[in-house]
Design a protein around this motif. Structure first.
Motif: not given
Length: 204
Positions: A130-137
């Motif tokens: 699973i890839d856990r979403r952190l943030y857009n940048f």
């Protein structure tokens, strides 16, 4: 059981498994999280193709010996279904994201956002499958030729080395940038701070 029936049933079972891989994670994972390597999107593409093949094979089997008017209706329904599959397959292709960079702990994807901000760099933290979403940048991703990242977790920094196109119309003109983000939330540091940040990470 005939060979054709075995093949048809096998295709149907594999298609169901692929639909399961696509649907279940989208229902149970927290918003923004996703299967690693876009497994859910690849499963959707395979599911659509196999479902289309299954429907065509089933239509051929069911239409045998039927009156020509029934055959026309069955094949008309099959063609409509195949057109729907083509549309969904096209949307699945658009939905596919471009991997920018990754290691064993983090991955950066270039994702389609919305019409106001169509393409985004998104940082994920890898957690098994699973890839856990952190943030857009980051930049307007369609201006980025390539990018590389180094994470410094102990000082809460992410360094980005990127080659940027000067403009969409000048694809042969590229300049290099080095910028820093706060790893915990993606806050961009002013480039005037680069020297002090390089001093901070030197030797790590």
């Amino acid at each position: 059981m005939t060979k054709g029936k075995i093949i048809r049933r096998t295709i149907g079972i594999v298609a169901l498994v692929c639909w399961f891989i696509f649907i279940v994670p989208n229902l149970i994972l927290p918003f923004g999280d996703r299967l690693a390597w876009q497994l859910d999107n690849w499963a959707l593409i395979v599911a659509i193709v196999l479902t289309a093949v299954y429907v065509v094979m089933s239509t051929i089997h069911i239409a045998k010996g039927r009156h020509w008017t029934i055959k026309i209706l069955e094949w008309l329904g099959c063609v409509i279904f195949l057109l729907i599959c083509c549309v969904v397959l096209f949307l699945a292709g658009i939905r596919a994201d471009r991997k920018i960079w990754g290691n064993n702990e983090y991955v950066v994807w270039d994702e389609f956002g919305d019409f106001a901000e169509p393409n985004l760099f998104v940082l994920y933290k890898r957690d098994c499958l699973i890839d856990r979403r952190l943030y857009n940048f980051g930049h307007c991703s369609w201006l980025v030729k390539n990018a590389d990242y180094t994470m410094y977790e102990d000082v809460d920094l992410m360094k980005e080395e990127a080659d940027i196109y000067v403009s969409p119309s000048e694809r042969d003109s590229v300049y290099h940038t080095t910028v820093f983000y706060r790893l915990s939330d993606g806050e961009l540091y002013d480039e005037a701070q680069n020297d002090s940040l390089f001093d901070l990470i030197r030797g790590k």
